[in-house]
Write an enzyme that holds these catalytic residues in place. Structure first.
Site, mmCIF file in Angstrom:
data_model
loop_
_atom_site.group_PDB
_atom_site.id
_atom_site.type_symbol
_atom_site.label_atom_id
_atom_site.label_comp_id
_atom_site.label_asym_id
_atom_site.label_seq_id
_atom_site.Cartn_x
_atom_site.Cartn_y
_atom_site.Cartn_z
ATOM 1 N N LYS A 35 0.874 -1.159 -0.218
ATOM 2 C CA LYS A 35 0.018 -0.115 0.076
ATOM 3 C C LYS A 35 0.929 1.181 0.153
ATOM 4 O O LYS A 35 2.109 1.144 0.058
ATOM 5 C CB LYS A 35 -1.008 -0.108 1.238
ATOM 6 C CG LYS A 35 -0.238 -0.037 2.626
ATOM 7 C CD LYS A 35 -1.080 -0.187 3.543
ATOM 8 C CE LYS A 35 -0.458 0.109 5.068
ATOM 9 N NZ LYS A 35 -1.246 -0.152 6.078
ATOM 10 N N ARG A 130 -10.259 0.290 15.505
ATOM 11 C CA ARG A 130 -10.247 0.946 14.139
ATOM 12 C C ARG A 130 -11.230 0.766 13.313
ATOM 13 O O ARG A 130 -12.000 1.058 12.991
ATOM 14 C CB ARG A 130 -8.885 1.370 13.531
ATOM 15 C CG ARG A 130 -8.636 2.329 12.608
ATOM 16 C CD ARG A 130 -6.874 2.353 12.330
ATOM 17 N NE ARG A 130 -6.577 1.059 11.618
ATOM 18 C CZ ARG A 130 -5.172 0.872 11.064
ATOM 19 N NH1 ARG A 130 -4.400 2.106 11.291
ATOM 20 N NH2 ARG A 130 -4.919 -0.285 10.672
ATOM 21 N N TYR A 255 16.571 30.401 5.726
ATOM 22 C CA TYR A 255 15.555 31.570 6.143
ATOM 23 C C TYR A 255 15.727 31.342 7.725
ATOM 24 O O TYR A 255 15.777 30.639 8.377
ATOM 25 C CB TYR A 255 14.230 30.556 5.866
ATOM 26 C CG TYR A 255 13.998 30.744 4.344
ATOM 27 C CD1 TYR A 255 13.666 32.126 3.821
ATOM 28 C CD2 TYR A 255 13.682 29.601 3.492
ATOM 29 C CE1 TYR A 255 13.467 32.121 2.442
ATOM 30 C CE2 TYR A 255 13.657 29.866 2.200
ATOM 31 C CZ TYR A 255 13.416 30.988 1.520
ATOM 32 O OH TYR A 255 13.029 31.187 0.205
ATOM 33 N N MET A 303 12.256 25.082 0.259
ATOM 34 C CA MET A 303 11.414 24.252 -0.665
ATOM 35 C C MET A 303 12.315 23.071 -1.608
ATOM 36 O O MET A 303 11.821 22.284 -1.981
ATOM 37 C CB MET A 303 10.483 24.898 -1.444
ATOM 38 C CG MET A 303 9.543 24.263 -2.450
ATOM 39 S SD MET A 303 8.300 25.491 -3.326
ATOM 40 C CE MET A 303 7.341 26.072 -2.015
#
Length: 360
Positions: A35, A130, A255, A303
Protein backbone atom coordinates in the site's frame (compact mmCIF):
# COMPACT_ATOMS: atom_id res chain seq x y z
CA UNK A 1 17.66 15.90 -15.91
CA UNK A 2 15.83 18.93 -14.48
CA UNK A 3 16.45 18.03 -10.83
CA UNK A 4 19.27 16.19 -9.11
CA UNK A 5 17.02 14.58 -6.48
CA UNK A 6 17.16 10.84 -7.07
CA UNK A 7 15.49 7.89 -5.30
CA UNK A 8 17.32 4.66 -6.10
CA UNK A 9 15.24 1.56 -5.40
CA UNK A 10 17.31 -1.54 -4.64
CA UNK A 11 15.31 -4.43 -6.05
CA UNK A 12 17.71 -7.04 -4.73
CA UNK A 13 17.23 -5.71 -1.21
CA UNK A 14 13.47 -6.19 -1.55
CA UNK A 15 13.94 -9.79 -2.62
CA UNK A 16 16.46 -10.55 0.12
CA UNK A 17 14.22 -8.96 2.75
CA UNK A 18 11.36 -11.21 1.66
CA UNK A 19 13.65 -14.22 1.97
CA UNK A 20 14.62 -13.12 5.49
CA UNK A 21 10.96 -12.85 6.46
CA UNK A 22 10.35 -16.38 5.18
CA UNK A 23 13.24 -17.65 7.28
CA UNK A 24 11.51 -16.22 10.36
CA UNK A 25 7.96 -17.39 9.69
CA UNK A 26 8.53 -20.95 8.53
CA UNK A 27 5.48 -22.44 6.85
CA UNK A 28 3.31 -19.34 7.19
CA UNK A 29 2.33 -17.63 3.95
CA UNK A 30 3.56 -14.08 3.37
CA UNK A 31 1.29 -11.26 2.27
CA UNK A 32 3.56 -8.46 1.03
CA UNK A 33 1.90 -5.18 1.93
CA UNK A 34 2.45 -2.74 -0.94
CA UNK A 35 0.00 0.00 0.00
CA UNK A 36 0.92 3.69 -0.20
CA UNK A 37 2.59 3.11 -3.56
CA UNK A 38 4.77 0.38 -2.10
CA UNK A 39 5.65 2.53 0.95
CA UNK A 40 6.82 5.17 -1.52
CA UNK A 41 9.05 2.79 -3.48
CA UNK A 42 6.67 2.36 -6.43
CA UNK A 43 3.74 -0.05 -6.40
CA UNK A 44 4.36 -1.89 -9.65
CA UNK A 45 8.14 -2.19 -9.32
CA UNK A 46 7.82 -3.48 -5.76
CA UNK A 47 5.23 -6.07 -6.75
CA UNK A 48 7.44 -7.33 -9.57
CA UNK A 49 10.44 -7.53 -7.26
CA UNK A 50 8.38 -9.38 -4.64
CA UNK A 51 6.81 -11.81 -7.10
CA UNK A 52 7.61 -14.71 -4.75
CA UNK A 53 5.22 -13.41 -2.11
CA UNK A 54 2.05 -15.45 -1.63
CA UNK A 55 -0.24 -12.43 -1.93
CA UNK A 56 -0.17 -8.65 -2.00
CA UNK A 57 -1.96 -6.40 0.46
CA UNK A 58 -3.20 -3.01 -0.77
CA UNK A 59 -5.27 -0.24 0.79
CA UNK A 60 -7.72 0.41 -2.02
CA UNK A 61 -9.52 -0.94 -5.04
CA UNK A 62 -7.49 1.49 -7.16
CA UNK A 63 -4.25 -0.18 -6.11
CA UNK A 64 -5.67 -3.55 -7.09
CA UNK A 65 -6.60 -2.14 -10.48
CA UNK A 66 -3.09 -0.82 -10.98
CA UNK A 67 -1.53 -4.17 -10.15
CA UNK A 68 -3.85 -6.08 -12.48
CA UNK A 69 -3.17 -3.54 -15.25
CA UNK A 70 0.55 -4.18 -14.74
CA UNK A 71 0.01 -7.89 -15.34
CA UNK A 72 0.27 -8.98 -11.69
CA UNK A 73 -1.75 -12.19 -11.39
CA UNK A 74 -0.96 -12.91 -7.75
CA UNK A 75 -3.67 -12.93 -5.09
CA UNK A 76 -4.45 -9.35 -4.00
CA UNK A 77 -6.17 -8.46 -0.74
CA UNK A 78 -7.79 -5.02 -0.37
CA UNK A 79 -7.25 -4.39 3.31
CA UNK A 80 -10.08 -1.90 3.78
CA UNK A 81 -12.50 -3.81 1.56
CA UNK A 82 -15.18 -2.15 -0.58
CA UNK A 83 -16.01 1.51 0.06
CA UNK A 84 -19.45 1.28 -1.51
CA UNK A 85 -21.78 -1.37 -2.86
CA UNK A 86 -20.83 -0.62 -6.46
CA UNK A 87 -17.25 -1.70 -5.72
CA UNK A 88 -18.27 -5.34 -5.41
CA UNK A 89 -18.55 -5.88 -9.16
CA UNK A 90 -15.02 -4.52 -9.64
CA UNK A 91 -13.69 -6.76 -6.89
CA UNK A 92 -15.12 -9.71 -8.74
CA UNK A 93 -13.99 -8.57 -12.18
CA UNK A 94 -10.44 -8.03 -10.95
CA UNK A 95 -10.51 -11.12 -8.71
CA UNK A 96 -9.56 -9.17 -5.60
CA UNK A 97 -10.04 -10.42 -2.05
CA UNK A 98 -12.17 -8.13 0.13
CA UNK A 99 -11.60 -7.57 3.83
CA UNK A 100 -15.00 -7.24 5.50
CA UNK A 101 -14.82 -5.22 8.70
CA UNK A 102 -18.14 -3.38 9.04
CA UNK A 103 -21.86 -4.07 9.10
CA UNK A 104 -22.42 -1.82 6.06
CA UNK A 105 -20.15 -4.00 3.93
CA UNK A 106 -21.92 -7.11 5.12
CA UNK A 107 -25.27 -5.57 4.15
CA UNK A 108 -23.96 -4.78 0.64
CA UNK A 109 -22.90 -8.38 0.22
CA UNK A 110 -26.24 -9.70 1.39
CA UNK A 111 -28.05 -7.46 -1.11
CA UNK A 112 -25.71 -8.31 -3.98
CA UNK A 113 -27.05 -10.64 -6.67
CA UNK A 114 -23.88 -10.96 -8.74
CA UNK A 115 -23.33 -14.73 -9.13
CA UNK A 116 -19.55 -14.45 -9.41
CA UNK A 117 -17.58 -15.79 -6.45
CA UNK A 118 -15.84 -13.38 -4.07
CA UNK A 119 -13.08 -14.27 -1.59
CA UNK A 120 -13.36 -12.46 1.72
CA UNK A 121 -11.39 -11.97 4.92
CA UNK A 122 -13.34 -11.38 8.13
CA UNK A 123 -11.63 -8.76 10.29
CA UNK A 124 -12.12 -8.55 14.03
CA UNK A 125 -11.33 -5.62 16.31
CA UNK A 126 -9.46 -7.12 19.22
CA UNK A 127 -8.07 -3.86 20.62
CA UNK A 128 -6.97 -1.51 17.84
CA UNK A 129 -10.48 0.04 17.75
CA UNK A 130 -10.17 1.20 14.19
CA UNK A 131 -11.70 -1.38 11.82
CA UNK A 132 -13.29 -4.72 12.57
CA UNK A 133 -16.24 -6.51 14.14
CA UNK A 134 -16.39 -7.00 17.87
CA UNK A 135 -15.10 -10.45 18.87
CA UNK A 136 -18.50 -11.31 20.36
CA UNK A 137 -20.00 -10.91 16.87
CA UNK A 138 -17.44 -13.08 15.08
CA UNK A 139 -19.49 -16.28 14.93
CA UNK A 140 -22.67 -14.56 13.77
CA UNK A 141 -20.88 -12.57 11.06
CA UNK A 142 -18.97 -15.63 9.92
CA UNK A 143 -22.24 -17.56 9.62
CA UNK A 144 -23.84 -14.77 7.58
CA UNK A 145 -20.89 -14.76 5.19
CA UNK A 146 -20.92 -18.54 4.87
CA UNK A 147 -24.62 -18.40 3.97
CA UNK A 148 -24.03 -16.25 0.89
CA UNK A 149 -23.86 -18.30 -2.32
CA UNK A 150 -21.58 -15.82 -4.09
CA UNK A 151 -19.00 -15.63 -1.26
CA UNK A 152 -16.25 -18.23 -1.19
CA UNK A 153 -16.80 -20.54 1.78
CA UNK A 154 -13.07 -20.43 2.60
CA UNK A 155 -13.22 -17.28 4.72
CA UNK A 156 -9.93 -16.06 6.18
CA UNK A 157 -9.88 -14.55 9.68
CA UNK A 158 -7.73 -11.59 10.69
CA UNK A 159 -7.10 -8.84 13.20
CA UNK A 160 -4.62 -5.97 13.50
CA UNK A 161 -2.20 -5.31 16.36
CA UNK A 162 -2.09 -1.90 18.02
CA UNK A 163 1.24 -2.13 19.89
CA UNK A 164 3.15 -5.14 18.59
CA UNK A 165 6.32 -3.02 18.33
CA UNK A 166 6.34 -2.77 22.14
CA UNK A 167 7.50 -6.21 23.15
CA UNK A 168 6.91 -5.57 26.85
CA UNK A 169 3.34 -4.34 26.32
CA UNK A 170 0.82 -7.08 27.12
CA UNK A 171 -1.83 -5.55 24.81
CA UNK A 172 -0.64 -7.80 21.97
CA UNK A 173 -0.91 -10.93 24.11
CA UNK A 174 -4.42 -9.86 25.09
CA UNK A 175 -5.33 -9.26 21.44
CA UNK A 176 -4.06 -12.73 20.49
CA UNK A 177 -6.10 -14.29 23.29
CA UNK A 178 -9.22 -12.36 22.28
CA UNK A 179 -8.81 -13.40 18.65
CA UNK A 180 -8.26 -17.06 19.57
CA UNK A 181 -11.34 -17.09 21.79
CA UNK A 182 -13.52 -15.43 19.15
CA UNK A 183 -12.44 -17.74 16.32
CA UNK A 184 -11.90 -21.01 18.20
CA UNK A 185 -14.70 -22.90 16.45
CA UNK A 186 -14.53 -21.13 13.08
CA UNK A 187 -13.04 -22.54 9.90
CA UNK A 188 -10.55 -20.48 7.91
CA UNK A 189 -6.92 -19.43 7.71
CA UNK A 190 -5.71 -17.05 10.41
CA UNK A 191 -3.70 -13.85 9.95
CA UNK A 192 -2.47 -11.77 12.89
CA UNK A 193 1.20 -10.82 12.62
CA UNK A 194 2.42 -7.63 10.97
CA UNK A 195 6.12 -6.73 10.66
CA UNK A 196 6.58 -6.16 14.38
CA UNK A 197 4.56 -9.29 15.09
CA UNK A 198 7.00 -11.29 12.98
CA UNK A 199 9.90 -9.97 15.07
CA UNK A 200 8.49 -10.11 18.56
CA UNK A 201 5.43 -12.36 18.72
CA UNK A 202 6.20 -15.78 17.20
CA UNK A 203 2.93 -17.17 18.59
CA UNK A 204 1.11 -14.85 16.15
CA UNK A 205 2.58 -16.31 12.92
CA UNK A 206 -0.44 -18.55 12.26
CA UNK A 207 -1.29 -19.25 8.60
CA UNK A 208 -0.51 -15.82 7.10
CA UNK A 209 1.74 -12.90 8.06
CA UNK A 210 1.13 -9.44 6.63
CA UNK A 211 4.50 -7.73 6.26
CA UNK A 212 5.14 -4.17 5.16
CA UNK A 213 8.01 -2.19 6.65
CA UNK A 214 10.50 -5.06 6.94
CA UNK A 215 10.28 -5.75 3.21
CA UNK A 216 11.58 -2.23 2.57
CA UNK A 217 14.27 -2.50 5.22
CA UNK A 218 12.40 -0.08 7.47
CA UNK A 219 12.46 -0.51 11.21
CA UNK A 220 9.26 -1.07 13.12
CA UNK A 221 11.02 -0.84 16.49
CA UNK A 222 11.81 2.46 18.19
CA UNK A 223 15.52 3.38 18.32
CA UNK A 224 16.39 0.57 15.89
CA UNK A 225 17.16 0.79 12.18
CA UNK A 226 16.15 -1.80 9.64
CA UNK A 227 19.81 -2.74 9.37
CA UNK A 228 19.94 -3.31 13.14
CA UNK A 229 17.14 -5.84 12.67
CA UNK A 230 18.94 -7.68 9.85
CA UNK A 231 17.12 -6.11 6.89
CA UNK A 232 18.42 -3.98 4.01
CA UNK A 233 17.11 -0.51 3.14
CA UNK A 234 15.50 -0.60 -0.29
CA UNK A 235 15.68 3.15 -0.98
CA UNK A 236 18.59 5.57 -1.24
CA UNK A 237 17.64 9.24 -1.55
CA UNK A 238 20.42 11.38 -3.02
CA UNK A 239 21.16 14.62 -4.80
CA UNK A 240 24.21 16.77 -5.67
CA UNK A 241 25.98 19.83 -4.37
CA UNK A 242 25.20 22.76 -6.64
CA UNK A 243 27.24 25.36 -4.73
CA UNK A 244 30.07 25.49 -2.20
CA UNK A 245 30.48 28.84 -0.42
CA UNK A 246 32.79 30.33 2.20
CA UNK A 247 30.85 32.00 4.98
CA UNK A 248 32.42 34.09 7.75
CA UNK A 249 32.17 33.43 11.46
CA UNK A 250 29.03 35.00 12.94
CA UNK A 251 27.13 35.05 9.64
CA UNK A 252 23.78 33.30 9.52
CA UNK A 253 22.49 30.79 7.01
CA UNK A 254 19.04 30.13 5.53
CA UNK A 255 15.50 31.28 6.21
CA UNK A 256 14.98 32.94 9.59
CA UNK A 257 18.78 32.92 10.00
CA UNK A 258 18.60 30.03 12.45
CA UNK A 259 22.16 28.74 11.94
CA UNK A 260 25.07 30.95 12.99
CA UNK A 261 28.50 29.98 11.69
CA UNK A 262 30.72 29.27 14.73
CA UNK A 263 33.84 29.94 12.63
CA UNK A 264 34.88 30.80 9.11
CA UNK A 265 33.60 27.74 7.27
CA UNK A 266 32.34 26.17 4.07
CA UNK A 267 28.62 25.82 3.45
CA UNK A 268 27.33 23.53 0.72
CA UNK A 269 24.04 23.90 -1.08
CA UNK A 270 22.29 20.72 -2.26
CA UNK A 271 19.41 20.45 -4.71
CA UNK A 272 16.66 18.96 -2.55
CA UNK A 273 14.02 20.33 -0.21
CA UNK A 274 10.55 19.83 1.15
CA UNK A 275 9.23 20.26 -2.41
CA UNK A 276 10.87 16.90 -3.09
CA UNK A 277 9.60 15.31 0.10
CA UNK A 278 12.61 15.85 2.36
CA UNK A 279 11.17 16.84 5.75
CA UNK A 280 11.04 20.56 6.47
CA UNK A 281 11.10 19.67 10.17
CA UNK A 282 14.65 18.24 9.92
CA UNK A 283 16.74 20.62 12.09
CA UNK A 284 20.33 21.79 11.87
CA UNK A 285 22.61 18.89 12.73
CA UNK A 286 20.56 16.31 10.84
CA UNK A 287 23.18 14.10 9.14
CA UNK A 288 23.81 13.75 5.42
CA UNK A 289 26.64 12.09 3.52
CA UNK A 290 28.71 14.23 1.18
CA UNK A 291 30.82 12.10 -1.14
CA UNK A 292 30.64 9.40 1.52
CA UNK A 293 31.65 11.66 4.43
CA UNK A 294 29.24 12.47 7.23
CA UNK A 295 28.16 16.12 7.29
CA UNK A 296 25.10 17.92 8.68
CA UNK A 297 22.32 20.31 7.76
CA UNK A 298 22.97 23.95 8.59
CA UNK A 299 19.81 26.03 8.78
CA UNK A 300 16.27 25.40 7.72
CA UNK A 301 15.23 23.07 4.92
CA UNK A 302 13.67 25.16 2.17
CA UNK A 303 11.40 24.13 -0.68
CA UNK A 304 14.14 23.38 -3.22
CA UNK A 305 17.42 23.43 -1.32
CA UNK A 306 19.25 22.46 1.84
CA UNK A 307 22.40 24.04 3.20
CA UNK A 308 25.12 21.82 4.66
CA UNK A 309 27.92 22.32 7.16
CA UNK A 310 30.94 20.96 5.27
CA UNK A 311 33.53 21.13 8.04
CA UNK A 312 33.72 17.31 8.06
CA UNK A 313 34.01 17.22 4.26
CA UNK A 314 36.64 19.88 3.54
CA UNK A 315 37.30 18.61 0.02
CA UNK A 316 33.67 18.83 -1.09
CA UNK A 317 33.04 20.38 -4.50
CA UNK A 318 30.16 21.18 -6.80
CA UNK A 319 28.76 18.00 -8.30
CA UNK A 320 29.57 15.77 -5.32
CA UNK A 321 26.89 13.26 -4.38
CA UNK A 322 24.84 13.98 -1.28
CA UNK A 323 22.98 11.08 0.35
CA UNK A 324 19.99 12.04 2.48
CA UNK A 325 19.27 8.46 3.57
CA UNK A 326 20.15 4.97 2.39
CA UNK A 327 22.39 2.01 3.09
CA UNK A 328 25.03 3.99 4.97
CA UNK A 329 22.69 6.52 6.59
CA UNK A 330 19.54 4.96 8.10
CA UNK A 331 16.31 6.73 7.26
CA UNK A 332 15.24 6.03 10.85
CA UNK A 333 17.95 8.43 12.05
CA UNK A 334 16.62 11.19 9.82
CA UNK A 335 13.04 10.47 10.86
CA UNK A 336 13.96 10.69 14.55
CA UNK A 337 15.58 14.08 13.98
CA UNK A 338 12.49 15.26 12.10
CA UNK A 339 10.09 14.01 14.76
CA UNK A 340 8.43 11.38 12.62
CA UNK A 341 8.86 7.76 11.46
CA UNK A 342 10.66 6.22 8.51
CA UNK A 343 7.41 5.24 6.75
CA UNK A 344 6.42 8.92 6.62
CA UNK A 345 9.65 9.85 4.86
CA UNK A 346 9.72 7.11 2.20
CA UNK A 347 6.01 7.62 1.47
CA UNK A 348 6.50 11.36 1.12
CA UNK A 349 8.55 11.58 -2.08
CA UNK A 350 7.00 13.97 -4.61
CA UNK A 351 6.68 13.66 -8.37
CA UNK A 352 9.77 15.70 -9.11
CA UNK A 353 12.05 13.09 -7.54
CA UNK A 354 13.44 10.80 -10.25
CA UNK A 355 13.10 7.11 -9.39
CA UNK A 356 15.65 4.66 -10.76
CA UNK A 357 16.02 0.93 -10.21
CA UNK A 358 19.10 -0.88 -9.00
CA UNK A 359 18.82 -4.62 -9.57
CA UNK A 360 21.56 -5.58 -7.13
Amino acid sequence: MSRAALATIHLGALRRNLARVRERVGAAKVMAVVKADGYGHGLERVARALSNADAFGVASLGDGLRLRAAGIGKRIVVLSGPDEAADLSEFRRLQLDAVIHHESQLAWLESDRDPRNLRVWLKMDTGMHRLGFAPDDARAVHARLRALPNVDSDIALMTHFAASDEFDNDLTARQIAAFDAATRDLQGARSLANSAGVLGWPQAKNDWVRVGGLLYGLSVIERKSGTDLGFEPAMTLSTKLIAVNRVARGERVGYAATFECPQDMTIGVAAIGYGDGYPRSAPSGTPVLVDGKRAALAGRVSMDLVTIDLRNAPGAKVGDRVVLWGRDLPVEEIAARAGTISYDLTCGMTKRVLFVEDGA
